[in-house]
Design a protein around this motif. Structure first.
Motif, PDB file in Angstrom:
ATOM      1  N   GLY A 142      32.545  50.749  49.079  1.00 11.79           N
ATOM      2  CA  GLY A 142      34.000  50.714  48.977  1.00 11.79           C
ATOM      3  C   GLY A 142      34.533  49.320  48.747  1.00 11.79           C
ATOM      4  O   GLY A 142      35.706  49.035  49.025  1.00 11.79           O
ATOM      5  N   ASP A 143      33.708  48.421  48.235  1.00  9.64           N
ATOM      6  CA  ASP A 143      34.091  47.023  48.057  1.00  9.64           C
ATOM      7  C   ASP A 143      35.314  46.898  47.147  1.00  9.64           C
ATOM      8  O   ASP A 143      35.466  47.631  46.176  1.00  9.64           O
ATOM      9  N   ILE A 144      36.188  45.949  47.488  1.00 14.02           N
ATOM     10  CA  ILE A 144      37.386  45.679  46.705  1.00 14.02           C
ATOM     11  C   ILE A 144      37.075  44.585  45.688  1.00 14.02           C
ATOM     12  O   ILE A 144      36.547  43.534  46.042  1.00 14.02           O
ATOM     13  N   ILE A 145      37.411  44.839  44.441  1.00 14.38           N
ATOM     14  CA  ILE A 145      37.142  43.872  43.383  1.00 14.38           C
ATOM     15  C   ILE A 145      38.438  43.467  42.689  1.00 14.38           C
ATOM     16  O   ILE A 145      39.449  44.170  42.759  1.00 14.38           O
ATOM     17  N   GLY A 146      38.375  42.324  42.010  1.00 20.18           N
ATOM     18  CA  GLY A 146      39.525  41.823  41.282  1.00 20.18           C
ATOM     19  C   GLY A 146      39.388  42.008  39.792  1.00 20.18           C
ATOM     20  O   GLY A 146      38.518  42.736  39.303  1.00 20.18           O
ATOM     21  N   ALA A 147      40.236  41.298  39.044  1.00 25.82           N
ATOM     22  CA  ALA A 147      40.327  41.495  37.597  1.00 25.82           C
ATOM     23  C   ALA A 147      39.021  41.185  36.875  1.00 25.82           C
ATOM     24  O   ALA A 147      38.563  41.972  36.045  1.00 25.82           O
ATOM     25  N   ALA A 148      38.411  40.033  37.175  1.00 25.16           N
ATOM     26  CA  ALA A 148      37.189  39.647  36.468  1.00 25.16           C
ATOM     27  C   ALA A 148      36.072  40.649  36.717  1.00 25.16           C
ATOM     28  O   ALA A 148      35.335  41.014  35.791  1.00 25.16           O
ATOM     29  N   ASP A 149      35.942  41.108  37.968  1.00 25.60           N
ATOM     30  CA  ASP A 149      34.929  42.112  38.294  1.00 25.60           C
ATOM     31  C   ASP A 149      35.199  43.420  37.570  1.00 25.60           C
ATOM     32  O   ASP A 149      34.275  44.080  37.087  1.00 25.60           O
ATOM     33  N   ALA A 150      36.470  43.832  37.530  1.00 23.68           N
ATOM     34  CA  ALA A 150      36.828  45.092  36.865  1.00 23.68           C
ATOM     35  C   ALA A 150      36.483  45.038  35.379  1.00 23.68           C
ATOM     36  O   ALA A 150      35.968  46.005  34.810  1.00 23.68           O
ATOM     37  N   LEU A 151      36.745  43.897  34.751  1.00 20.16           N
ATOM     38  CA  LEU A 151      36.398  43.732  33.340  1.00 20.16           C
ATOM     39  C   LEU A 151      34.891  43.743  33.146  1.00 20.16           C
ATOM     40  O   LEU A 151      34.370  44.381  32.226  1.00 20.16           O
ATOM     41  N   TYR A 152      34.163  43.065  34.022  1.00 19.44           N
ATOM     42  CA  TYR A 152      32.705  43.026  33.915  1.00 19.44           C
ATOM     43  C   TYR A 152      32.097  44.417  34.100  1.00 19.44           C
ATOM     44  O   TYR A 152      31.141  44.782  33.398  1.00 19.44           O
ATOM     45  N   ALA A 153      32.654  45.194  35.018  1.00 17.59           N
ATOM     46  CA  ALA A 153      32.115  46.523  35.305  1.00 17.59           C
ATOM     47  C   ALA A 153      32.537  47.571  34.287  1.00 17.59           C
ATOM     48  O   ALA A 153      32.092  48.722  34.362  1.00 17.59           O
ATOM     49  N   GLY A 154      33.394  47.208  33.350  1.00 19.77           N
ATOM     50  CA  GLY A 154      33.869  48.179  32.370  1.00 19.77           C
ATOM     51  C   GLY A 154      34.918  49.115  32.919  1.00 19.77           C
ATOM     52  O   GLY A 154      35.155  50.192  32.372  1.00 19.77           O
ATOM     53  N   LEU A 155      35.598  48.698  33.998  1.00 21.31           N
ATOM     54  CA  LEU A 155      36.648  49.503  34.608  1.00 21.31           C
ATOM     55  C   LEU A 155      38.032  49.019  34.205  1.00 21.31           C
ATOM     56  O   LEU A 155      39.046  49.500  34.718  1.00 21.31           O
ATOM     57  N   ALA A 156      38.082  48.047  33.319  1.00 19.43           N
ATOM     58  CA  ALA A 156      39.330  47.530  32.769  1.00 19.43           C
ATOM     59  C   ALA A 156      39.026  46.973  31.376  1.00 19.43           C
ATOM     60  O   ALA A 156      37.869  46.705  31.036  1.00 19.43           O
ATOM     61  N   ASP A 157      40.090  46.779  30.582  1.00 11.10           N
ATOM     62  CA  ASP A 157      39.915  46.342  29.195  1.00 11.10           C
ATOM     63  C   ASP A 157      40.490  44.965  28.904  1.00 11.10           C
ATOM     64  O   ASP A 157      39.882  44.182  28.187  1.00 11.10           O
ATOM     65  N   VAL A 158      41.677  44.678  29.440  1.00 13.68           N
ATOM     66  CA  VAL A 158      42.313  43.392  29.157  1.00 13.68           C
ATOM     67  C   VAL A 158      42.981  42.841  30.410  1.00 13.68           C
ATOM     68  O   VAL A 158      43.325  43.587  31.340  1.00 13.68           O
ATOM     69  N   PHE A 159      43.169  41.525  30.410  1.00 17.35           N
ATOM     70  CA  PHE A 159      43.857  40.824  31.508  1.00 17.35           C
ATOM     71  C   PHE A 159      45.178  40.264  31.004  1.00 17.35           C
ATOM     72  O   PHE A 159      45.249  39.682  29.918  1.00 17.35           O
ATOM     73  N   ILE A 160      46.213  40.464  31.822  1.00 17.76           N
ATOM     74  CA  ILE A 160      47.522  39.871  31.553  1.00 17.76           C
ATOM     75  C   ILE A 160      48.057  39.325  32.877  1.00 17.76           C
ATOM     76  O   ILE A 160      48.080  40.047  33.883  1.00 17.76           O
ATOM     77  N   PRO A 161      48.483  38.077  32.944  1.00 17.31           N
ATOM     78  CA  PRO A 161      49.039  37.547  34.195  1.00 17.31           C
ATOM     79  C   PRO A 161      50.355  38.235  34.537  1.00 17.31           C
ATOM     80  O   PRO A 161      51.103  38.652  33.641  1.00 17.31           O
ATOM     81  N   THR A 162      50.634  38.354  35.817  1.00 20.32           N
ATOM     82  CA  THR A 162      51.858  39.052  36.234  1.00 20.32           C
ATOM     83  C   THR A 162      53.109  38.379  35.679  1.00 20.32           C
ATOM     84  O   THR A 162      54.120  39.051  35.465  1.00 20.32           O
ATOM     85  N   SER A 163      53.045  37.087  35.454  1.00 22.72           N
ATOM     86  CA  SER A 163      54.209  36.381  34.913  1.00 22.72           C
ATOM     87  C   SER A 163      54.591  36.892  33.535  1.00 22.72           C
ATOM     88  O   SER A 163      55.734  36.720  33.089  1.00 22.72           O
ATOM     89  N   GLU A 164      53.634  37.535  32.850  1.00 22.70           N
ATOM     90  CA  GLU A 164      53.876  38.025  31.495  1.00 22.70           C
ATOM     91  C   GLU A 164      54.197  39.521  31.439  1.00 22.70           C
ATOM     92  O   GLU A 164      54.366  40.069  30.352  1.00 22.70           O
ATOM     93  N   ILE A 165      54.265  40.173  32.591  1.00 23.93           N
ATOM     94  CA  ILE A 165      54.559  41.613  32.583  1.00 23.93           C
ATOM     95  C   ILE A 165      55.928  41.911  31.985  1.00 23.93           C
ATOM     96  O   ILE A 165      56.062  42.839  31.167  1.00 23.93           O
ATOM     97  N   PRO A 166      56.995  41.173  32.344  1.00 30.30           N
ATOM     98  CA  PRO A 166      58.284  41.450  31.681  1.00 30.30           C
ATOM     99  C   PRO A 166      58.198  41.321  30.164  1.00 30.30           C
ATOM    100  O   PRO A 166      58.784  42.134  29.434  1.00 30.30           O
ATOM    101  N   ALA A 167      57.450  40.322  29.687  1.00 30.81           N
ATOM    102  CA  ALA A 167      57.298  40.161  28.239  1.00 30.81           C
ATOM    103  C   ALA A 167      56.511  41.319  27.645  1.00 30.81           C
ATOM    104  O   ALA A 167      56.790  41.766  26.516  1.00 30.81           O
ATOM    105  N   LEU A 168      55.522  41.833  28.386  1.00 30.56           N
ATOM    106  CA  LEU A 168      54.749  42.989  27.924  1.00 30.56           C
ATOM    107  C   LEU A 168      55.649  44.219  27.801  1.00 30.56           C
ATOM    108  O   LEU A 168      55.579  44.942  26.796  1.00 30.56           O
ATOM    109  N   ILE A 169      56.479  44.454  28.809  1.00 30.84           N
ATOM    110  CA  ILE A 169      57.374  45.611  28.773  1.00 30.84           C
ATOM    111  C   ILE A 169      58.336  45.485  27.591  1.00 30.84           C
ATOM    112  O   ILE A 169      58.601  46.462  26.869  1.00 30.84           O
TER     113      ILE A 169
END
Length: 364
Positions: free
Chosen positions: A173-200
């Motif tokens: 049940g280990d908790i992982i972050g963004a880099a781990d999620a990308l390495y494990a193939g459980l995520a595709d891209v990284f975006i910093p939270t500061s850029e979320i309004p720009a993404l929306i």
């Protein structure tokens, strides 16, 4: 519909906003039904070309299912044979199935906590999905801690991670972050939270024919902020593969005991806390799932979850960690050495509840 799910359509994109911040967007049955209804409506609407699901809060995308609800209804009926439980899990798994095979781009912004059922509504099929993580992402499938197993298709997406990473994540049940999620193939891209309004804003105005490619290009300038190859899972990969292979939870713990590495000893202490039975059941689930389709995995998990409530292990886990908060679950059996092969296999044998949900034919 649900007051905790807000939907809208802008620029031909269907937006689903989870809005239950006080509960970290834990999924209720009404929320499952609201998400399902929107996805079905947009699936057949030519004016909607993609779906974007996110949270109104930076703390959590979705912390999972509403486990207090599970406890309340599970303890109200003999051996957890509740129509409400049958409704919840059948409809949740049907939603996971719908998302995995969704015919339009399905984009999930996994900002903050994303665990259990949250993973189920984020891990869509590879052909149309795009999974975004941020520096706030805290991802896990921690079900063994409450006497459950990584459901919502967890058997499928964990068993398709590199090497034995999925086994490690499922059993600890280990908790992982963004880099781990990308390495494990459980995520595709990284975006910093500061850029979320720009993404929306980008989503609301971009007319690109290939939306997923456009988001990849949007995220490209921030890729250097995370290094999947230097993540915790990447650096521990060789040891994880050495320790977590095979079909026996007892053998895995023995290898952990015999290793003098700090990682092995920390992991051993972590695995001493969850249900010994569900650690063994989870390992069996992951091994079976590796050669199964996502549909078959969901059907198998539907059978397994019924056994969990009939056995009572999940109710004891929720009692100890959430209700009474004594953190002293009385697991049955209490020790991994007392878990038999017959006990494990019983979780995979057919069992039908007194109440049959109309959607049962879809996922089992």
């Amino acid at each position: 519909m649900s007051e905790f799910v807000v939907t809208s359509v802008k620029n031909h994109i269907g937006f689903i906003t989870l809005d239950r911040p006080k509960a970290l967007n834990s999924l209720s049955l009404d929320m499952v039904r609201a998400i399902t209804a929107s996805l079905l409506l947009w699936r057949d609407d030519d004016d909607v070309r993609a779906v974007f699901v996110h949270s109104s809060s930076e703390k959590a995308f979705c912390a999972g299912g509403d486990i207090r609800f599970f406890y309340d209804v599970g303890t109200a009926t003999p051996k957890g044979d509740s129509a409400l439980l049958e409704d919840f899990f059948t409809e949740e798994y049907a939603l996971n199935h719908l998302i995995h095979f969704y015919p339009k781009p399905y984009i999930s912004l996994m900002n903050g906590v994303v665990m259990g059922g949250g993973m189920g509504i984020a891990q869509a099929g590879p052909d149309c999905s795009l999974r975004i993580v941020t520096e706030r992402t805290k991802m896990a499938m921690p079900e063994v801690n409450i006497g459950l197993f990584p459901d919502v298709g967890g058997g499928y997406f964990l068993s398709h991670t590199p090497g034995q990473i999925g086994t490690y994540l499922g059993l600890t049940g280990d908790i992982i972050g963004a880099a781990d999620a990308l390495y494990a193939g459980l995520a595709d891209v990284f975006i910093p939270t500061s850029e979320i309004p720009a993404l929306i804003d980008f989503l609301g105005n971009n007319e690109a024919a290939d939306l997923r490619k456009a988001i990849h290009e949007f995220a490209c300038p921030y890729a250097a902020q995370v290094e999947p190859s230097h993540s915790k899972l990447a650096t521990q990969r060789a040891e994880i593969d050495t320790l977590f292979f095979g079909d026996s939870a007892k053998d895995i713990t023995q290898r952990l005991e015999e290793s003098d590495s700090a990682f092995a000893q920390t992991t051993l202490a972590t695995m001493a806390k969850p249900s010994p039975l569900l650690i063994s059941v989870t390992l069996e689930q992951l091994r079976r799932s590796a050669s199964m389709s996502v549909s078959d995995c969901l059907r198998m998990e539907r059978t397994m979850v019924r056994h969990c409530f009939k056995h009572g292990e999940v109710l004891e886990g929720v009692r100890a960690l959430v209700v009474d908060k004594d953190n002293q679950p009385q697991w049955s059996p209490a020790n991994l050495s007392d878990v038999t092969r017959e006990m494990v296999l019983d979780f995979f044998s057919p069992v039908w509840p007194a109440y049959a949900h109309p959607l049962r034919s879809l996922i089992g």
